[in-house]
Design an enzyme around this catalytic site. Structure first.
Site, PDB file in Angstrom:
ATOM      1  N   HIS B  12      28.592 -78.267  38.361  1.00  0.00           N
ATOM      2  CA  HIS B  12      28.653 -78.386  36.891  1.00  0.00           C
ATOM      3  C   HIS B  12      27.823 -77.251  36.312  1.00  0.00           C
ATOM      4  O   HIS B  12      26.589 -77.324  36.264  1.00  0.00           O
ATOM      5  CB  HIS B  12      28.106 -79.743  36.428  1.00  0.00           C
ATOM      6  N   HIS B  14      27.467 -74.052  33.257  1.00  0.00           N
ATOM      7  CA  HIS B  14      27.876 -73.343  32.039  1.00  0.00           C
ATOM      8  C   HIS B  14      27.549 -71.867  32.202  1.00  0.00           C
ATOM      9  O   HIS B  14      26.376 -71.507  32.346  1.00  0.00           O
ATOM     10  CB  HIS B  14      27.158 -73.908  30.814  1.00  0.00           C
ATOM     11  N   LEU B  15      28.573 -71.054  32.147  1.00  0.00           N
ATOM     12  CA  LEU B  15      28.345 -69.613  32.292  1.00  0.00           C
ATOM     13  C   LEU B  15      28.508 -68.863  30.975  1.00  0.00           C
ATOM     14  O   LEU B  15      28.201 -67.679  30.894  1.00  0.00           O
ATOM     15  CB  LEU B  15      29.305 -69.023  33.343  1.00  0.00           C
ATOM     16  N   ARG B  16      29.026 -69.568  29.935  1.00  0.00           N
ATOM     17  CA  ARG B  16      29.245 -68.925  28.627  1.00  0.00           C
ATOM     18  C   ARG B  16      30.168 -67.705  28.777  1.00  0.00           C
ATOM     19  O   ARG B  16      30.996 -67.650  29.660  1.00  0.00           O
ATOM     20  CB  ARG B  16      27.913 -68.546  27.949  1.00  0.00           C
ATOM     21  N   ASN B  40      33.879 -75.167  28.034  1.00  0.00           N
ATOM     22  CA  ASN B  40      33.587 -75.327  26.598  1.00  0.00           C
ATOM     23  C   ASN B  40      33.150 -74.020  25.953  1.00  0.00           C
ATOM     24  O   ASN B  40      32.057 -73.911  25.400  1.00  0.00           O
ATOM     25  CB  ASN B  40      32.556 -76.435  26.356  1.00  0.00           C
ATOM     26  N   LYS B  95      38.009 -81.059  32.310  1.00  0.00           N
ATOM     27  CA  LYS B  95      36.778 -81.628  31.752  1.00  0.00           C
ATOM     28  C   LYS B  95      37.052 -82.272  30.405  1.00  0.00           C
ATOM     29  O   LYS B  95      37.578 -81.622  29.495  1.00  0.00           O
ATOM     30  CB  LYS B  95      35.745 -80.503  31.573  1.00  0.00           C
ATOM     31  N   HIS B 134      32.221 -85.961  30.310  1.00  0.00           N
ATOM     32  CA  HIS B 134      30.910 -86.066  29.655  1.00  0.00           C
ATOM     33  C   HIS B 134      30.879 -87.445  29.023  1.00  0.00           C
ATOM     34  O   HIS B 134      31.408 -87.650  27.935  1.00  0.00           O
ATOM     35  CB  HIS B 134      30.733 -84.975  28.602  1.00  0.00           C
ATOM     36  N   HIS B 168      26.777 -85.280  35.062  1.00  0.00           N
ATOM     37  CA  HIS B 168      25.337 -85.295  34.729  1.00  0.00           C
ATOM     38  C   HIS B 168      24.842 -86.692  34.329  1.00  0.00           C
ATOM     39  O   HIS B 168      24.352 -86.886  33.222  1.00  0.00           O
ATOM     40  CB  HIS B 168      25.001 -84.282  33.626  1.00  0.00           C
ATOM     41  N   ASP B 240      24.365 -78.452  35.485  1.00  0.00           N
ATOM     42  CA  ASP B 240      24.529 -78.442  34.030  1.00  0.00           C
ATOM     43  C   ASP B 240      23.648 -77.356  33.418  1.00  0.00           C
ATOM     44  O   ASP B 240      23.231 -77.445  32.260  1.00  0.00           O
ATOM     45  CB  ASP B 240      24.223 -79.813  33.408  1.00  0.00           C
ATOM     46  N   HIS B 244      20.763 -70.849  26.656  1.00  0.00           N
ATOM     47  CA  HIS B 244      20.761 -70.525  25.226  1.00  0.00           C
ATOM     48  C   HIS B 244      19.729 -69.426  25.026  1.00  0.00           C
ATOM     49  O   HIS B 244      18.674 -69.451  25.671  1.00  0.00           O
ATOM     50  CB  HIS B 244      20.350 -71.737  24.384  1.00  0.00           C
ATOM     51  N   ALA B 256      20.765 -78.068  22.676  1.00  0.00           N
ATOM     52  CA  ALA B 256      20.540 -78.857  23.888  1.00  0.00           C
ATOM     53  C   ALA B 256      20.953 -78.059  25.119  1.00  0.00           C
ATOM     54  O   ALA B 256      22.023 -77.452  25.142  1.00  0.00           O
ATOM     55  CB  ALA B 256      21.338 -80.156  23.814  1.00  0.00           C
TER      56      ALA B 256
END
Lengths: 335, 335
Positions: B12, B14-16, B40, B95, B134, B168, B240, B244, B256
């Protein structure tokens, strides 16, 4: 629509010292006739001289405005009857902090063996000095207040003549305890009537609403609202307004505290009006405290009108609750 | 002391995109053989073309390092069998986000009437495409995951052939649900194994530990640790990790997300060693996921040694978990 409040009182207020004191004291004095001033300075207020000196600094910061700072001492188990007799006329209460629980409380009490505290509490009881308590354990953040209730109960039973004020209560458990013991009273803040943990951390993180005790669950807020809205005779308003410079709030390691003093009366009027209990606000913000503490504050009428109040983004470098938002009531004048 | 992990997986991640992708993708690729990449983005990844294009951008960002990005689609109830058949070979899972629940999820699903989702979920079930969820409601922040459990249960019962991954997980309730339904699985993050709400808001406020789902109670963390430490075959590691920029974390309205990818393996080794279960880490960070998803990741051996690892204060302008702290394990080499 208008509302006239007679001698509104803030029975839990942090005024700090020096520049911050000069910034915030006049703002409280604009709204309130008097306030109970917390003693958690660095170092804490622990002697008659410190009380009198701090009171003088507050009065200087307030200036011409009619405003009575009710002073407190920072609890120490060393205080004896002789000391307390001498300082009694200069203070309204003594504030007890468990050690390390909130801002500048590192120096607080870490021994809740009642017997260790008994001599001081007996003397206070005899002298009629109320005990104000920050009632949290060192447990999990959402449980700290509820875990402290047995300590309140032991104190209430052991010292039945001592008036014990559960400060800034946030939970249903505290509300329940309040009515079980005759000598337990409570202050309730503006922010705990408004917010829950959802407002602090349910969406984006909002450091300006981060406070201790932390805002709790919806059912806790409901219990607080219930006794506040009915102006239960054992509860009184205490803002726990706690100014921190913007750079201390808007950074990692954000300090706990909501700065609500300058918006408190307007926001309370809005909340009580929405609940249809505006007529109970006078008791909640003044009469109950007068009865509980046996005080007669300076005469001061605060007139609020139901007109938009755009809350400033900051007062000095302190960001208030509702910064930039518009409240439905504003203070029109003080007489 | 040393530890050799075979093909560690982050299920899980997030690589943006763009600059952030170029900052963080190489960091994941240094530690992991492969990762399940969340969809996302803005706009979300919802077509074969977007999947392939995003995968290409990830591969470019990773460069020469051996690393497989397992791709996901952002769930839409419009996806039909034909569409899913065509995209199946390019993704590992889909997802599902309830609308508005976390970063860039505004576009998610807001209708949990199972029948509204049934055609898509039936097609996924037939095609063997796992559903990653989620699982939070819009309720009170501490209750959101527990409140979502009945939805997991309805999904699990209605689509018994569908592999459903509770992403998560943070609560005892989720751990309990996991073992009640054969087709429920879960990812667990590094930070939810380490922290509780106390670490976020129990002392000073720590925005870099602010995440969704929010860290819960000590007994919840204990339940997570129990299944992670035993490498329960239905749980797998998913960081996860959610980068940011510092200015989005260290300001009011803090977003978050905890950025843990570059420290995850070292911190997991420390945690598993402290618990005396270092030998179970291989399953938790790789074997279980291989079995659950039926995947064979690239061969990659990561050698960790028990030597101090001073975590950098930031990677680019992203502050990692444990920034400035010293972990007891470090990655010595990747083979």
């Amino acid at each position: 629509m208008e509302l006239r409040l007679q001698s509104p009182l803030d029975m839990h207020l942090h005024l700090r010292d020096k520049d911050m004191l000069r910034t915030v004291a006049p703002l409280s004095a604009k709204s309130f006739a008097a306030a109970l001033v917390m003693p958690n300075l660095v170092p804490p207020v622990t002697s008659k001289e410190m009380v009198l000196s701090y009171k003088r600094r507050i009065q200087e910061a307030v200036g011409q405005e009619k405003f009575e700072p009710y002073m407190t001492l920072f609890f120490r188990s060393e205080y004896d009857y002789a000391f307390l007799s001498e300082v009694k006329e200069d203070i309204l209460a003594i504030k007890l902090y468990p050690a390390g629980i909130t801002t500048n409380s590192e120096d607080g009490v870490d021994n809740f063996s009642i017997e260790a505290l008994a001599p001081t509490l007996e003397a206070m009881s005899e002298l009629g000095i109320p005990l104000c308590v920050h009632g949290e354990t060192n447990g999990f953040v959402m449980d700290r207040e509820a875990e402290f209730i047995p300590i309140y109960e032991r104190l209430a039973k052991r010292f039945p003549q001592l008036k014990i004020i559960m400060e800034h209560i946030t939970t249903k458990e505290a509300v329940d305890a309040l009515v079980r013991y005759e000598n337990l009273y409570a202050t309730i803040t503006l922010h705990h009537l408004y917010i829950t943990l959802d407002d602090v951390a349910g969406g984006l993180l909002r450091p300006h609403l981060f406070c201790k005790p932390i805002a709790k669950r919806p059912e806790d807020r409901m219990a607080l609202r219930k006794v506040a809205f009915m102006a239960h005779p054992k509860v009184m308003f205490g803002s726990d307004s706690a100014p921190h410079p913007r750079d201390k709030k808007e950074a990692p390691g954000c300090a706990a505290g909501v700065f609500s003093a300058p918006v408190a009366l307007a926001a309370l009027a809005q909340l009580f009006e929405e609940a249809g209990v505006l007529e109970n606000l006078q008791k909640f913000v003044s009469d109950n405290a007068q009865n509980i503490y046996g005080i007669t504050p300076p005469k001061k009428e605060v007139k609020l009108v139901k007109e938009p109040f755009r809350v400033p983004p900051s007062y000095g470098d302190v960001v208030p609750m509702f910064a930039g938002e518009t409240l439905e009531w504003r203070i029109e004048g003080v007489f």
